[in-house]
Motif scaffolding. Structure first.
Motif, PDB file in Angstrom:
ATOM      1  N   GLY A   8       0.822  -1.212   0.000  1.00 13.57           N
ATOM      2  CA  GLY A   8       0.000   0.000   0.000  1.00 13.57           C
ATOM      3  C   GLY A   8       0.853   1.258   0.000  1.00 13.57           C
ATOM      4  O   GLY A   8       0.543   2.234  -0.689  1.00 13.57           O
ATOM      5  N   ILE A   9       1.940   1.231   0.759  1.00 16.57           N
ATOM      6  CA  ILE A   9       2.854   2.376   0.781  1.00 16.57           C
ATOM      7  C   ILE A   9       3.483   2.575  -0.594  1.00 16.57           C
ATOM      8  O   ILE A   9       3.561   3.700  -1.102  1.00 16.57           O
ATOM      9  N   PHE A  10       3.913   1.480  -1.227  1.00 21.88           N
ATOM     10  CA  PHE A  10       4.495   1.580  -2.568  1.00 21.88           C
ATOM     11  C   PHE A  10       3.473   2.070  -3.597  1.00 21.88           C
ATOM     12  O   PHE A  10       3.800   2.874  -4.483  1.00 21.88           O
ATOM     13  N   GLU A  11       2.231   1.607  -3.486  1.00 18.94           N
ATOM     14  CA  GLU A  11       1.167   2.091  -4.373  1.00 18.94           C
ATOM     15  C   GLU A  11       0.979   3.594  -4.184  1.00 18.94           C
ATOM     16  O   GLU A  11       0.809   4.332  -5.148  1.00 18.94           O
ATOM     17  N   GLY A  12       0.978   4.013  -2.929  1.00 17.55           N
ATOM     18  CA  GLY A  12       0.794   5.427  -2.629  1.00 17.55           C
ATOM     19  C   GLY A  12       1.911   6.282  -3.182  1.00 17.55           C
ATOM     20  O   GLY A  12       1.673   7.340  -3.777  1.00 17.55           O
ATOM     21  N   ILE A  13       3.147   5.836  -2.991  1.00 18.54           N
ATOM     22  CA  ILE A  13       4.291   6.604  -3.504  1.00 18.54           C
ATOM     23  C   ILE A  13       4.234   6.691  -5.022  1.00 18.54           C
ATOM     24  O   ILE A  13       4.486   7.752  -5.605  1.00 18.54           O
ATOM     25  N   SER A  14       3.874   5.588  -5.681  1.00 18.02           N
ATOM     26  CA  SER A  14       3.760   5.606  -7.147  1.00 18.02           C
ATOM     27  C   SER A  14       2.666   6.561  -7.604  1.00 18.02           C
ATOM     28  O   SER A  14       2.818   7.261  -8.601  1.00 18.02           O
ATOM     29  N   GLY A  15       1.553   6.583  -6.885  1.00 16.10           N
ATOM     30  CA  GLY A  15       0.457   7.482  -7.255  1.00 16.10           C
ATOM     31  C   GLY A  15       0.807   8.936  -7.017  1.00 16.10           C
ATOM     32  O   GLY A  15       0.486   9.809  -7.830  1.00 16.10           O
ATOM     33  N   ILE A  16       1.475   9.224  -5.905  1.00 17.37           N
ATOM     34  CA  ILE A  16       1.850  10.605  -5.594  1.00 17.37           C
ATOM     35  C   ILE A  16       2.877  11.119  -6.594  1.00 17.37           C
ATOM     36  O   ILE A  16       2.829  12.273  -7.018  1.00 17.37           O
ATOM     37  N   ALA A  17       3.791  10.256  -7.000  1.00 19.40           N
ATOM     38  CA  ALA A  17       4.826  10.654  -7.950  1.00 19.40           C
ATOM     39  C   ALA A  17       4.268  10.837  -9.356  1.00 19.40           C
ATOM     40  O   ALA A  17       4.977  11.278 -10.245  1.00 19.40           O
ATOM     41  N   SER A  18       2.986  10.512  -9.558  1.00 20.72           N
ATOM     42  CA  SER A  18       2.334  10.592 -10.871  1.00 20.72           C
ATOM     43  C   SER A  18       3.148   9.878 -11.927  1.00 20.72           C
ATOM     44  O   SER A  18       3.401  10.386 -13.011  1.00 20.72           O
ATOM     45  N   ASP A  19       3.555   8.696 -11.565  1.00 15.88           N
ATOM     46  CA  ASP A  19       4.320   7.836 -12.438  1.00 15.88           C
ATOM     47  C   ASP A  19       3.518   7.471 -13.667  1.00 15.88           C
ATOM     48  O   ASP A  19       2.329   7.687 -13.734  1.00 15.88           O
ATOM     49  N   GLU A  20       4.188   6.835 -14.592  1.00 19.91           N
ATOM     50  CA  GLU A  20       3.495   6.267 -15.732  1.00 19.91           C
ATOM     51  C   GLU A  20       3.189   4.795 -15.466  1.00 19.91           C
ATOM     52  O   GLU A  20       2.930   4.033 -16.373  1.00 19.91           O
ATOM     53  N   PHE A  32     -11.417  10.162  -8.415  1.00 23.86           N
ATOM     54  CA  PHE A  32     -10.320  10.855  -7.759  1.00 23.86           C
ATOM     55  C   PHE A  32      -9.149  10.881  -8.726  1.00 23.86           C
ATOM     56  O   PHE A  32      -8.980   9.981  -9.537  1.00 23.86           O
ATOM     57  N   ASP A  33      -8.321  11.912  -8.627  1.00 13.15           N
ATOM     58  CA  ASP A  33      -7.136  11.907  -9.474  1.00 13.15           C
ATOM     59  C   ASP A  33      -6.079  10.991  -8.859  1.00 13.15           C
ATOM     60  O   ASP A  33      -6.206  10.519  -7.736  1.00 13.15           O
ATOM     61  N   LEU A  34      -5.024  10.730  -9.603  1.00 12.07           N
ATOM     62  CA  LEU A  34      -4.015   9.765  -9.196  1.00 12.07           C
ATOM     63  C   LEU A  34      -3.283  10.194  -7.930  1.00 12.07           C
ATOM     64  O   LEU A  34      -2.967   9.364  -7.074  1.00 12.07           O
ATOM     65  N   THR A  35      -3.043  11.480  -7.753  1.00  9.44           N
ATOM     66  CA  THR A  35      -2.363  11.966  -6.550  1.00  9.44           C
ATOM     67  C   THR A  35      -3.221  11.731  -5.310  1.00  9.44           C
ATOM     68  O   THR A  35      -2.706  11.323  -4.261  1.00  9.44           O
ATOM     69  N   THR A  36      -4.515  11.966  -5.404  1.00  7.85           N
ATOM     70  CA  THR A  36      -5.412  11.713  -4.275  1.00  7.85           C
ATOM     71  C   THR A  36      -5.397  10.245  -3.907  1.00  7.85           C
ATOM     72  O   THR A  36      -5.306   9.886  -2.724  1.00  7.85           O
ATOM     73  N   TRP A  37      -5.484   9.366  -4.912  1.00 13.14           N
ATOM     74  CA  TRP A  37      -5.420   7.933  -4.642  1.00 13.14           C
ATOM     75  C   TRP A  37      -4.082   7.566  -4.024  1.00 13.14           C
ATOM     76  O   TRP A  37      -4.005   6.691  -3.159  1.00 13.14           O
ATOM     77  N   GLY A  38      -3.022   8.210  -4.463  1.00  9.60           N
ATOM     78  CA  GLY A  38      -1.705   7.950  -3.893  1.00  9.60           C
ATOM     79  C   GLY A  38      -1.663   8.246  -2.408  1.00  9.60           C
ATOM     80  O   GLY A  38      -1.155   7.452  -1.608  1.00  9.60           O
ATOM     81  N   TRP A  39      -2.195   9.402  -2.004  1.00  3.48           N
ATOM     82  CA  TRP A  39      -2.213   9.761  -0.580  1.00  3.48           C
ATOM     83  C   TRP A  39      -3.100   8.808   0.221  1.00  3.48           C
ATOM     84  O   TRP A  39      -2.755   8.427   1.349  1.00  3.48           O
ATOM     85  N   ILE A  40      -4.229   8.425  -0.350  1.00  6.67           N
ATOM     86  CA  ILE A  40      -5.123   7.488   0.346  1.00  6.67           C
ATOM     87  C   ILE A  40      -4.412   6.161   0.588  1.00  6.67           C
ATOM     88  O   ILE A  40      -4.415   5.628   1.704  1.00  6.67           O
ATOM     89  N   HIS A  41      -3.771   5.622  -0.446  1.00  4.70           N
ATOM     90  CA  HIS A  41      -3.077   4.340  -0.297  1.00  4.70           C
ATOM     91  C   HIS A  41      -1.876   4.455   0.635  1.00  4.70           C
ATOM     92  O   HIS A  41      -1.582   3.513   1.389  1.00  4.70           O
ATOM     93  N   LEU A  42      -1.190   5.581   0.605  1.00  6.16           N
ATOM     94  CA  LEU A  42      -0.046   5.765   1.494  1.00  6.16           C
ATOM     95  C   LEU A  42      -0.477   5.769   2.957  1.00  6.16           C
ATOM     96  O   LEU A  42       0.098   5.065   3.793  1.00  6.16           O
ATOM     97  N   ILE A  43      -1.513   6.520   3.275  1.00  3.75           N
ATOM     98  CA  ILE A  43      -1.985   6.618   4.666  1.00  3.75           C
ATOM     99  C   ILE A  43      -2.535   5.274   5.149  1.00  3.75           C
ATOM    100  O   ILE A  43      -2.183   4.803   6.240  1.00  3.75           O
ATOM    101  N   VAL A  44      -3.374   4.643   4.348  1.00  5.66           N
ATOM    102  CA  VAL A  44      -3.935   3.347   4.750  1.00  5.66           C
ATOM    103  C   VAL A  44      -2.828   2.295   4.822  1.00  5.66           C
ATOM    104  O   VAL A  44      -2.821   1.452   5.734  1.00  5.66           O
ATOM    105  N   LEU A  81      -9.950  -0.292  -8.817  1.00  2.00           N
ATOM    106  CA  LEU A  81     -10.001  -1.167  -9.993  1.00  2.00           C
ATOM    107  C   LEU A  81      -9.697  -0.473 -11.324  1.00  2.00           C
ATOM    108  O   LEU A  81      -9.016  -1.061 -12.162  1.00  2.00           O
ATOM    109  N   PRO A  82     -10.159   0.764 -11.570  1.00  2.00           N
ATOM    110  CA  PRO A  82      -9.845   1.380 -12.867  1.00  2.00           C
ATOM    111  C   PRO A  82      -8.351   1.613 -13.088  1.00  2.00           C
ATOM    112  O   PRO A  82      -7.894   1.682 -14.214  1.00  2.00           O
ATOM    113  N   TRP A  83      -7.577   1.730 -12.027  1.00  2.00           N
ATOM    114  CA  TRP A  83      -6.151   2.025 -12.157  1.00  2.00           C
ATOM    115  C   TRP A  83      -5.305   0.760 -12.218  1.00  2.00           C
ATOM    116  O   TRP A  83      -4.311   0.716 -12.938  1.00  2.00           O
TER     117      TRP A  83
END
Length: 111
Positions: A8-20, A32-44, A81-83
């Motif tokens: 979950g932390i790795f998913e969050g970091i990837s989402g926050i970094a707006s990776d490809e 939600f945009d990718l950065t928002t999902w990144g923060w959600i996954h990082l915190i959880v 799921l969409p991501w």
């Protein structure tokens, strides 16, 4: 739970970094945009990791909180799921197993 938390932390970091790494598939209600999902996954992910460590430490509150956080993580992966469709399905299946294991822990009865 520790491994799921780390993922979950790795998913969050990837989402926050707006990776490809992630490409949106289709159009879904949860917009939600990718950065928002990144923060959600990082915190959880951090919360799940800490709870997993508490469970290994034998804390009863960790087991109860672990069931709740795993259920929350499963809901978030359904919305994710969409991501990442394949990873989301795997994470949901692992979550079912974690909840089953936490609910069927008989370690206290052996003492």
């Amino acid at each position: 739970m520790i491994v799921v938390g780390l993922f979950g932390i790795f998913e969050g970091i990837s989402g926050i970094a707006s990776d490809e790494v992630y490409q949106r598939l289709g159009s879904y209600v949860f917009k939600f945009d990718l950065t928002t999902w990144g923060w959600i996954h990082l915190i959880v992910g951090i919360l799940v990791l800490v709870t997993g460590i508490a469970i290994l430490g034998g804390k009863e509150w960790g087991r109860v909180l672990g069931i709740g956080l795993t259920a929350l993580s499963m809901i978030l992966h359904f919305m994710w799921l969409p991501w990442a469709p394949l990873w989301s399905i795997v994470a949901i299946a692992v979550g079912v197993f974690i909840i089953w294991a936490l609910c069927n822990d008989k370690s206290e009865q052996l003492l």
